[in-house]
Design an enzyme around this catalytic site. Structure first.
Site, PDB file in Angstrom:
ATOM      1  N   HIS A 329      -9.525   4.276   6.786  1.00 33.66           N
ATOM      2  CA  HIS A 329      -9.685   3.817   8.172  1.00 33.66           C
ATOM      3  C   HIS A 329     -10.178   4.942   9.072  1.00 33.66           C
ATOM      4  CE1 HIS A 329      -6.165   6.100   9.428  1.00 33.66           C
ATOM      5  NE2 HIS A 329      -5.582   5.683   8.301  1.00 33.66           N
ATOM      6  N   GLU A 405      -0.002   2.379   3.547  1.00 38.55           N
ATOM      7  CA  GLU A 405       0.243   3.805   3.368  1.00 38.55           C
ATOM      8  C   GLU A 405       1.689   4.064   2.966  1.00 38.55           C
ATOM      9  OE1 GLU A 405      -0.404   6.618   2.408  1.00 38.55           O
ATOM     10  OE2 GLU A 405      -1.642   7.532   3.977  1.00 38.55           O
TER      11      GLU A 405
END
Length: 525
Positions: A329, A405
């Protein structure tokens, strides 16, 4: 802390002869040129010009951001090794210049990296512009410079138009299989081996170049061994592990991955510095300790790869692989500050810089035209990045929980230094073992690897033969690359992964994987 890249070069037409230098300060995230410097310095040697270029580049960086961490990249091995402290400085002209360069920033704020000349085109063109100006009795003028444009054009000319997924090696692999099938491999020509007639070895940097010979500037026998660590420990993983001797002393012992797991095992390496434990823990498909009996998160065993034949890697055609294009990202407010930002924190949005990065990568992927599906982590920063790409490609986004994550527990939102201050023992344990959890019940790297491996297997089966964009985070991407290479857990600390970077891994029907790209940020320049 703000980061800057300084690229510097110098030249002399005669050595000694008419000389000049060039230096450029770059934003490492975007590749944007922040400052340029160049000057004709009269008659001098190449080395003097290179050192003067270094000093000018460092001073330009200090004027922009005095507190920045600076990454100097030069194609002069002499300057890089001397400024890194590995080679002694003996020539009287070099000593004052090296001392001046060392004073520009506080010790520890600057690191040095040697790069090939072809990657230092911008500074090289600035130096030549300065020498051209001096030839006509003038000094270099920024307004007349085309070095930045020339360097950009050279990069574009050197990059062939994409014809498949990023890093597509299908054609090359087919040629290699054909070549191997007609050659007579040596005794070590099994997959991953180095027998004669097998896979070509990496091209080594020459050790007898003019810059590394004893030319009176330093004595070769006094040079310290030049083992250079990358030192790049980026934001979200917050990864900073012991290196060199210390890394081997602290790293968990990891036996080779068993066959049939889909990860090609590395050859066992002799133990160094520490004795292996009497009994190694059981291993799972991730190469880490297997979960407790009955752990539902353990991935199913993948199909066993065919045994190596006498033809090296030549074998039956497995058809088109499932190709995962791995997109980290874009930046959030926490990224440039290098704060732990996992799945257990504040779930930040993309910053203004991150939104620009998302648009840039969307444009690049649209130009390639190879993405067929988009799968994203559930966290906001990934969904925003995936949304930007999806809008350009006209595709839907599927959310996959397995791509989230790591949960960094009580470390969420803290810098590495703050964690070191507050939880030193927990941090030491985490750096030493993939099975250690962050303070407060976060996820260990072993747990993340099991989750990511299970997600990989599920998606590879669902998207066989297709090219899928996975929008995710530092740790999942590094884990996929690590598993594909059969590398040990500590390799997570040896990879750089920039915001909005692209990597790619292909997965074949026999369970084998091919890493095709890592940390490509060319679309951000």
């Amino acid at each position: 802390m703000r980061e800057l890249v300084v690229e510097a070069d110098g030249g002399s037409r005669g050595n000694p002869g008419p000389a000049g230098y060039g230096a450029v300060v770059l934003d490492p995230a975007t590749g944007e040129t922040l400052a340029e410097a160049a000057e004709y310095i009269g008659v001098a040697t190449n080395n003097v010009a290179e050192y003067k270029g270094l000093v000018a580049g460092l001073k330009a960086a200090r004027e922009l951001f005095p507190d920045a961490a600076v990454h100097v990249r030069m194609d002069s091995k002499l300057v890089v090794e001397q400024m890194s402290g590995r080679w002694k400085i003996k020539h009287p002209d070099m000593k004052p210049l090296a001392a001046e360069a060392a004073r520009v920033f506080p010790p520890g704020q600057v690191r040095y990296e040697w790069i090939p000349r072809e990657r230092n085109k911008h500074a090289d063109r600035l130096a030549n512009e300065a020498m051209d100006a001096g030839k006509h009795g003038r000094q270099w003028q920024p307004s007349a410079s085309t070095a930045g444009l020339d360097a950009s054009a050279a990069r574009n000319a050197a990059t062939p138009p994409p014809s498949g997924p990023p890093g597509d090696a299908a054609a090359g692999a087919a040629r290699a299989r054909a070549a191997l099938a007609t050659s007579s491999p040596g005794p070590a020509a099994a997959p991953g081996g180095t027998g004669t007639g097998a896979w070509p070895s990496a091209v080594a940097r020459p050790t007898n170049s003019a810059e590394t010979l004893d030319d009176g500037l330093f004595a070769a026998e006094e040079a310290v061994a030049a083992s250079v660590a990358s030192g790049d420990f980026e934001a979200e993983a917050g990864a900073l592990a012991p290196t060199g001797h210390a890394a081997r002393a602290h790293a968990p012992a990891t036996p080779p991955t068993p066959p049939g797991t889909g990860e090609r095992p590395l050859a066992p390496e002799p133990a160094r510095d520490t004795a292996a434990p009497a009994q190694a823990p059981a291993q799972d498909a991730t190469g880490l300790a297997a979960p407790a009996h009955g752990d539902a998160t353990a991935p199913a065993a993948r199909p066993q790869a065919p045994a190596a034949s006498g033809q090296g890697w030549a074998g039956p055609d497995m058809g088109a692989p499932a190709t995962f294009v791995l997109l980290r990202h874009g930046e959030t407010a926490l990224t440039p500050e290098k704060r732990f930002s996992g799945s257990g924190g504040s779930d930040p949005e993309l910053s203004a810089a991150g939104l620009r990065q998302a648009e840039a990568v969307a444009e690049a992927l649209a130009a390639r035209g190879t993405i067929q599906e988009i799968v994203s982590s559930p966290l906001t920063r990934c969904r925003q990045t995936a949304g930007a790409v999806a809008a350009r490609l006209g595709l839907d986004v599927r959310i996959e929980q397995g791509l989230r994550e790591t949960d960094f527990g009580a470390w969420e939102g803290l810098t590495f230094g703050e964690v070191r201050e507050r939880h030193p023992e927990d941090l030491d344990a985490w750096l030493a073992s993939a099975r250690a959890e962050p303070t407060g019940g976060g996820e260990s790297f072993a747990a993340v690897a099991r989750r990511v491996a299970a997600t990989r297997d599920r998606l590879a089966a669902a998207y066989a033969g297709r090219t899928v964009l996975l929008v995710t985070h530092v740790t999942p991407i590094k884990t996929l690359v690590r598993l594909a290479l059969g590398a040990p857990p500590e390799s997570l600390f040896r990879m750089e992964l920039s915001a909005a970077s692209i990597s790619a891994v292909a997965y074949y029907a026999d369970g084998n994987a091919s890493v095709r790209l890592l940390n490509d940020t060319s679309h951000l320049r």
